[in-house]
Motif scaffolding. Structure first.
Motif, PDB file in Angstrom:
ATOM      1  N   GLY A 183       0.829  -1.190   0.000  1.00 23.97           N
ATOM      2  CA  GLY A 183       0.000   0.000   0.000  1.00 23.97           C
ATOM      3  C   GLY A 183       0.869   1.248   0.000  1.00 23.97           C
ATOM      4  N   ASN A 184       0.258   2.390  -0.244  1.00 20.32           N
ATOM      5  CA  ASN A 184       1.005   3.648  -0.376  1.00 20.32           C
ATOM      6  C   ASN A 184       0.283   4.757   0.387  1.00 20.32           C
ATOM      7  N   ARG A 262       5.389   3.140   2.471  1.00 24.48           N
ATOM      8  CA  ARG A 262       5.009   1.962   1.697  1.00 24.48           C
ATOM      9  C   ARG A 262       4.804   0.819   2.689  1.00 24.48           C
ATOM     10  N   PHE A 263       3.567   0.367   2.804  1.00 20.46           N
ATOM     11  CA  PHE A 263       3.244  -0.592   3.845  1.00 20.46           C
ATOM     12  C   PHE A 263       2.775  -1.921   3.261  1.00 20.46           C
ATOM     13  N   SER A 268      -4.223  -2.232   6.463  1.00 21.80           N
ATOM     14  CA  SER A 268      -5.085  -1.365   5.667  1.00 21.80           C
ATOM     15  C   SER A 268      -4.483   0.034   5.669  1.00 21.80           C
ATOM     16  N   SER A 269      -4.980   0.899   4.790  1.00 23.54           N
ATOM     17  CA  SER A 269      -4.477   2.273   4.772  1.00 23.54           C
ATOM     18  C   SER A 269      -4.835   3.001   6.063  1.00 23.54           C
ATOM     19  N   ALA A 291      -3.448   4.742  -0.838  1.00 22.58           N
ATOM     20  CA  ALA A 291      -3.997   3.674  -1.668  1.00 22.58           C
ATOM     21  C   ALA A 291      -3.784   2.349  -0.949  1.00 22.58           C
ATOM     22  N   GLU A 292      -4.814   1.524  -0.952  1.00 20.42           N
ATOM     23  CA  GLU A 292      -4.724   0.236  -0.296  1.00 20.42           C
ATOM     24  C   GLU A 292      -3.738  -0.678  -1.029  1.00 20.42           C
ATOM     25  N   GLY A 293      -3.103  -1.566  -0.278  1.00 19.83           N
ATOM     26  CA  GLY A 293      -2.312  -2.614  -0.887  1.00 19.83           C
ATOM     27  C   GLY A 293      -3.207  -3.752  -1.348  1.00 19.83           C
ATOM     28  N   ALA A 294      -2.579  -4.825  -1.813  1.00 20.01           N
ATOM     29  CA  ALA A 294      -3.334  -6.004  -2.260  1.00 20.01           C
ATOM     30  C   ALA A 294      -2.610  -7.255  -1.812  1.00 20.01           C
TER      31      ALA A 294
END
Length: 376
Positions: A183-184, A262-263, A268-269, A291-294
């Motif tokens: 995520g960002n 950057r997580f 979650s964000s 922005a959410e990661g995946a």
């Protein structure tokens, strides 16, 4: 014959020949400059090149082009790529060069991600009877803020186009399969002081000096490596900008440190923001973009089939990509495309020619290898 370059070094958009090699198509679309916000000439060229192909339904939304088959196959895959690039820096028009006995195509967009787009365009034009139904998507504004992203806009306007069992994003992955993405989060952390004449600084408060603890936190931060579904994602927390001060003889009353986090997709964000807010408790924290990661999603049957068929090694994606959008819609998605991610956005951006053709061959074989799939 290619059109002549314009004053910026890019070439004016001419007709795209999708019967040409994927390498030639890569060069042609890279030479149509399409920095975020200027995708229209390339989108026009893509739409013209696909027009009249009887096996494809063509849909346009702004500068996003969608082409899909309607063959009644049992399963549908979405294959997507973005048309825009980061700004040009004396690296257009493209050129070929040899480094350590490998042939490369050099120039802006060759890695991120027009080589992947070229492979997709060629296959979209040529595969009239794939074993899966395919929805091809080429979209605008990926390299800028999330709220401008053409794929996000399309998902809101035409959710019916996102019906699918699996998705592939042609982001550069060295021809390997990269699952999920980090995520960002971007925030601005501010300090406040009191303006004064620099000759009488003791009557003011220097906001830039007050930012020193923020930088100390960042310098001492130890980022995590987090395993998610068998893949290890590396995090990062970094200052990416700093500003403050209004004149050379004025003590500044405000300083801003721009921070990028950057997580791993295990967070979650909202959880990422909570973590950053705790680190900088007592400071003024403003969210700029998130922005959410995946999660990897590699346990999906089509993902497993794709991974095994192309013989690729599953790896984590450290940067954010639009696989997160598909993941949020419940569609398992992976990154798969030519190019070294370390060369994305670099001034010497270049893609190994063999990676373009290797990805084309693998993707073509997978899409055509299932003639016995049942109809819906």
């Amino acid at each position: 014959m290619n059109p002549a370059p314009d004053a910026a070094g890019a070439r004016r958009a001419g007709p795209l020949d999708l019967a040409a090699s994927s390498v030639a198509i890569t060069q042609a679309i890279c030479d149509i400059e399409s920095v975020s916000g200027n995708e229209t000439p390339l989108a026009d060229a893509v739409e013209r090149a696909l027009a009249g192909l009887a096996h494809l339904e063509i849909i346009r939304d702004g500068d996003t082009i969608v082409a899909r088959t309607r063959l009644g196959r049992a399963q549908r895959v979405i294959i997507a790529g973005h048309l825009d690039t980061v700004p040009v820096n004396d690296n257009l028009p493209t050129r070929f060069e040899t480094v350590d006995d490998l042939d490369y195509l050099w120039g802006r967009g060759t890695v991120d991600m027009k080589a992947g787009v070229a492979v997709q365009l060629k296959l979209a034009a040529e595969l009239t009877e794939p074993g899966l139904d395919v929805t091809w998507m080429w979209y605008d504004h990926e390299e800028v803020s999330d709220d401008l992203n053409g794929l996000g806009r399309l998902a809101l306007a035409r959710p019916d186009l996102f019906e699918g069992d699996f998705a592939i994003l042609g982001e550069p992955s060295n021809g390997q399969v990269e699952g999920g993405c980090n995520g960002n989060l971007r925030v601005e952390v501010r300090t406040h002081g009191l303006r004064a004449h620099s000759a009488r600084s003791w009557v003011g408060e220097n906001a830039i000096h007050k930012a020193a603890p923020i930088l100390a936190i960042l310098a001492g931060y130890e980022p995590r490596a987090v395993e998610v579904e068998g893949l290890v994602y590396r995090e990062g927390l970094n200052a990416v900008g700093i500003s403050g001060g209004i004149a050379g003889n004025v003590i500044p009353d405000e300083c801003m440190v721009h921070i990028n986090y950057r997580f791993a997709p295990s967070r979650s964000s909202a959880e990422a923001l909570e973590h950053v807010s705790e680190l900088f408790a007592g400071y003024d924290v403003t969210v700029v973009d998130r922005a959410e990661g995946a999660r990897p999603g590699l346990d999906a049957p089509l993902a497993q089939e794709f991974l095994a068929f192309v013989g690729a090694e599953a790896r984590p994606k450290y940067g954010w990509t639009d696989v997160a959008r598909f993941s949020a819609l419940g569609i398992p998605a992976v990154n798969y495309g030519p190019g070294d991610p370390l060369k994305a956005h670099a001034d010497d951006e270049r893609v190994a020619v063999h990676q373009i053709t290797d990805c084309e061959d693998a993707l073509r074989s997978w899409l055509t290898a299932a003639p016995n799939r049942k109809q819906r």
